[in-house]
Design an enzyme around this catalytic site. Structure first.
Site, PDB file in Angstrom:
ATOM      1  N   ARG A 167       2.462   6.454  -1.970  1.00 43.50           N
ATOM      2  CA  ARG A 167       1.418   5.577  -2.541  1.00 43.50           C
ATOM      3  C   ARG A 167       0.402   6.397  -3.317  1.00 43.50           C
ATOM      4  O   ARG A 167      -0.080   5.978  -4.371  1.00 43.50           O
ATOM      5  CB  ARG A 167       0.713   4.810  -1.416  1.00 43.50           C
ATOM      6  CG  ARG A 167       1.553   3.677  -0.846  1.00 43.50           C
ATOM      7  CD  ARG A 167       0.992   3.201   0.486  1.00 43.50           C
ATOM      8  NE  ARG A 167      -0.368   2.715   0.367  1.00 43.50           N
ATOM      9  CZ  ARG A 167      -1.231   2.673   1.379  1.00 43.50           C
ATOM     10  NH1 ARG A 167      -0.888   3.096   2.588  1.00 43.50           N
ATOM     11  NH2 ARG A 167      -2.450   2.212   1.192  1.00 43.50           N
ATOM     12  N   HIS A 221     -11.706   3.298  14.995  1.00 44.34           N
ATOM     13  CA  HIS A 221     -11.152   3.922  13.792  1.00 44.34           C
ATOM     14  C   HIS A 221     -12.088   3.663  12.629  1.00 44.34           C
ATOM     15  O   HIS A 221     -12.578   2.563  12.445  1.00 44.34           O
ATOM     16  CB  HIS A 221      -9.777   3.331  13.480  1.00 44.34           C
ATOM     17  CG  HIS A 221      -9.166   3.895  12.235  1.00 44.34           C
ATOM     18  ND1 HIS A 221      -8.470   5.080  12.236  1.00 44.34           N
ATOM     19  CD2 HIS A 221      -9.177   3.453  10.963  1.00 44.34           C
ATOM     20  CE1 HIS A 221      -8.072   5.329  11.003  1.00 44.34           C
ATOM     21  NE2 HIS A 221      -8.482   4.368  10.215  1.00 44.34           N
ATOM     22  N   SER A 264      -0.787   0.387   7.461  1.00 44.14           N
ATOM     23  CA  SER A 264      -0.884   1.829   7.676  1.00 44.14           C
ATOM     24  C   SER A 264      -1.839   2.144   8.838  1.00 44.14           C
ATOM     25  O   SER A 264      -1.498   2.875   9.771  1.00 44.14           O
ATOM     26  CB  SER A 264      -1.372   2.492   6.376  1.00 44.14           C
ATOM     27  OG  SER A 264      -1.858   3.782   6.597  1.00 44.14           O
ATOM     28  N   LYS A 295      -0.746   3.006  13.211  1.00 42.92           N
ATOM     29  CA  LYS A 295      -1.176   4.215  13.935  1.00 42.92           C
ATOM     30  C   LYS A 295      -2.025   3.863  15.154  1.00 42.92           C
ATOM     31  O   LYS A 295      -1.911   4.490  16.205  1.00 42.92           O
ATOM     32  CB  LYS A 295      -1.947   5.130  12.983  1.00 42.92           C
ATOM     33  CG  LYS A 295      -1.019   5.844  12.003  1.00 42.92           C
ATOM     34  CD  LYS A 295      -1.772   6.630  10.961  1.00 42.92           C
ATOM     35  CE  LYS A 295      -2.413   5.734   9.943  1.00 42.92           C
ATOM     36  NZ  LYS A 295      -2.967   6.378   8.781  1.00 42.92           N
ATOM     37  N   ASP A 354       4.614   6.096   8.043  1.00 41.42           N
ATOM     38  CA  ASP A 354       3.309   5.984   7.389  1.00 41.42           C
ATOM     39  C   ASP A 354       2.998   7.232   6.566  1.00 41.42           C
ATOM     40  O   ASP A 354       2.470   7.136   5.464  1.00 41.42           O
ATOM     41  CB  ASP A 354       2.203   5.746   8.420  1.00 41.42           C
ATOM     42  CG  ASP A 354       0.834   5.724   7.756  1.00 41.42           C
ATOM     43  OD1 ASP A 354       0.619   4.835   6.921  1.00 41.42           O
ATOM     44  OD2 ASP A 354       0.013   6.626   8.019  1.00 41.42           O
TER      45      ASP A 354
HETATM   46  N1  URA Z   1      -6.396   4.957   5.901  1.00 41.30           N
HETATM   47  C1  URA Z   1      -5.116   4.910   6.331  1.00 41.30           C
HETATM   48  O1  URA Z   1      -4.807   5.385   7.414  1.00 41.30           O
HETATM   49  N2  URA Z   1      -4.198   4.329   5.554  1.00 41.30           N
HETATM   50  C2  URA Z   1      -4.478   3.791   4.354  1.00 41.30           C
HETATM   51  O2  URA Z   1      -3.598   3.274   3.706  1.00 41.30           O
HETATM   52  C3  URA Z   1      -5.816   3.845   3.907  1.00 41.30           C
HETATM   53  C4  URA Z   1      -6.750   4.433   4.716  1.00 41.30           C
END
Ligand code: URA
Length: 431
Positions: free
Chosen positions: A169, A83, A184, A188, A162
Site C-alpha cells: 500500500r 492503540h 490492518s 493486529k 498485514d
Molecule cells: N496503522 C496501521 O497499523 N495500519 C494502517 O493501515 C494505518 C495505520
C-alpha cells in the site's frame, strides 16, 4: 476454480466480495501464489469502491488468520489494550499502562518501534537502562498475573499479511483507505488477545485522517469489527495538530511519563490518559460507572501507586529506575527563542517530529540507531502567550551544528497578535 482476476474485476465493478474470495486472495498473497501486481490492482479497486462492514470484517479475519494469535488465556481477568494511530510526543502507553494496572486492569501489551516522525513505545522503554522487551510467552503471562502489566516486542509472526499489504500500500498510493486501515489495525489488535480496547484515532496534519468525518467513519468501522469479534471497543477521536505534552525524544518522554503518573504532567497528556484510562478500567468491569473509574484513577495518581507501578514494571523487566534529577546527558541544551511577541496560533507536530528525528531521537530508515538522550522540550503550546525573546523550546543536543534544526523548530510555531483559544484535545468518543 477461483481466479484472482475475477476478484479484481468484481471489486472494480463495485460488487461485494465474499468471505471465500477475501480468504483466497489473502492466503494466495501470503503463500506467493498471487503476485504483487494483482494484489495492487485489487487494493486500488478497494481504495476507490470501498468495502461493506461485512467485507472489512472478513478481511480483518483473513489477515488475523495469516499468522499467530497470542494466547492470553493463562491471565486471570479481562485484558485491556490501547492503540494510537501514531503521534508526535505520544507517550500515552507509558502513562496508561501503569495507571490502569494500578487500578487492577490486566495490561498485556505488545508494542512496536518508531519510524519517521513518530516514536515507538519499545524504543522509549529501551531508553531505560537494562529494560528487556524480549519476554518468553510464559514469562509475559506470569508477569501480568503477578503485577498486572508486561510490555514486550511484537513478533514478526503476528499478522504477517498485514506487513506485506502495508508495504505494498505504501508504494501504490493505497494507504489512506478506511476499510484497509481498519482491517490492518484491528487484525493486529485482535491477534494480540485483548478483550477491552480503546483506539485513539488522531486527526490533523501528519495524521492518516485529515477530517473529523473520515475519522468518524474509521472509528465506527473499527468499533463494529471489534464487536463482531466479541471485543469491547471504544474509539477516541483526538486532535494531533500539535505534539502531545511537551517532550519529544526517548528519555525525555520517559521522564514526562513518570511526572504525569505523579500528577505533575502536562494538562493535555494528563487529561487524555485519565479519560482513556477510565474507559479501560470501567469496560473491564472494575467499576460500575466511568465516573467511578475516573475517581479511582485520580486516587492512584495522588497516592503515587500509579508511579510505583511503573517502577515495578521497570524492575520486573530488568531495568534501572531512572533518577529524575540526573537522567538526561547531552553535550548541550539550546534554547530556541521567539522573534516576536504574541500568541501561539499553531505548532506543527510533523515539523517537530521530523526535527527530533534528525537530531537523533528517531529513525529515518529501519536500520538507523537512536540517541536516547536527545530531543525537544516545548516551552510553549497553542494558545500560550509569548514575549519577544522568550523561549519556545529547548533542544537537547549532541550534534555539532544544528542551525537548520533551530530554523525548523522556530518555523513550526506560528505566532499572531490576537488571542488564540486553546482547542479541546478529545473531539469525540465513539462507542
Ligand atoms: N496503522 C496501521 O497499523 N495500519 C494502517 O493501515 C494505518 C495505520
Amino acid at each position: 476454480m477461483m481466479r484472482m482476476v475475477d476478484i479484481i474485476e468484481k471489486k472494480r465493478d463495485n460488487f461485494t466480495l465474499s468471505r471465500k474470495e477475501i480468504n483466497y486472495f489473502i492466503e494466495g498473497y501470503v503463500n506467493s501464489s498471487i503476485p504483487d501486481y494483482q494484489v495492487s490492482a485489487l487494493l486500488m479497486a478497494i481504495y476507490y469502491n470501498g468495502m461493506t462492514d461485512e467485507e472489512a470484517t472478513h478481511l480483518t479475519e483473513a489477515i488475523l488468520k495469516s499468522g499467530d494469535t497470542i494466547d492470553l488465556s493463562g491471565i486471570d481477568g479481562k485484558k485491556v489494550d490501547k492503540h494510537s494511530t501514531g503521534g508526535v510526543g505520544d507517550k500515552t502507553t507509558l502513562v496508561l499502562g501503569p495507571l490502569v494496572a494500578s487500578c487492577g486492569a490486566k495490561v498485556a501489551k505488545l508494542s512496536g518501534r518508531g519510524l519517521g516522525h513518530t516514536g515507538g513505545t519499545l524504543d522509549k522503554l529501551e531508553s531505560i537502562e537494562g529494560f528487556n522487551i524480549n519476554l518468553a510467552s510464559e514469562q509475559f503471562v506470569k508477569q501480568v498475573n503477578d503485577i498486572n502489566i508486561a510490555v514486550a516486542g511484537q513478533t514478526a509472526k503476528l499478522a504477517p499479511a498485514d506487513k506485506m499489504l502495508y508495504a505494498l500500500r505504501d508504494v501504490t498510493g493505497t494507504v489512506p483507505s478506511i476499510p484497509l486501515i481498519a482491517s490492518s489495525i484491528m487484525s493486529k489488535k485482535l491477534a494480540s488477545g485483548a478483550d477491552v480496547i480503546v483506539l485513539d484515532v488522531k486527526i490533523g496534519e501528519g495524521a492518516f485522517m485529515k477530517t473529523i468525518e473520515d475519522a468518524r467513519k474509521l472509528s465506527k468501522l473499527m468499533v463494529k469489527i471489534g464487536t463482531n469479534f466479541d471485543r469491547k471497543v471504544v474509539a477516541f477521536i483526538t486532535d494531533m495538530s500539535e505534539p502531545l505534552g511537551f517532550a519529544v525524544g526517548n528519555k525525555l518522554e520517559v521522564l514526562e511519563a513518570i511526572r504525569t503518573l505523579q500528577g505533575n504532567g502536562p494538562d493535555d497528556l494528563q487529561n487524555l490518559c485519565i479519560e482513556i484510562g477510565s474507559y479501560l478500567v470501567h469496560n473491564s468491569g472494575i467499576t460500575e460507572t466511568i465516573k467511578e473509574a475516573r475517581k479511582m484513577i485520580q486516587k492512584k495518581i495522588t497516592s503515587l501507586e500509579a508511579s510505583d507501578k511503573f517502577k515495578e514494571l521497570i524492575e520486573a523487566q530488568g531495568g534501572k529506575v531512572p533518577d529524575l534529577n540526573d537522567y538526561i546527558h547531552t553535550n548541550g541544551i539550546i534554547a530556541v527563542k521567539s522573534e516576536q511577541a504574541g500568541y501561539v496560533k499553531s505548532l506543527n507536530a510533523l515539523d517537530i517530529g521530523l526535527s527530533a528525528m534528525r537530531l537523533g531521537a528517531g529513525r529515518e530508515t529501519k536500520d538507523d540507531t537512536i540517541d536516547m538522550d536527545v530531543g525537544i522540550v516545548l516551552n510553549k503550546k497553542v494558545g500560550d502567550k509569548v514575549e519577544a525573546d522568550e523561549v519556545l523550546a529547548y533542544v537537547y543536543n549532541n550534534k555539532a551544528d544544528i542551525t537548520e534544526e533551530i530554523k525548523t523548530i522556530l518555523g513550526a510555531f506560528t505566532i499572531t497578535e490576537n488571542v488564540v483559544e486553546k482547542k479541546p484535545l478529545i473531539l469525540e468518543i465513539i462507542e
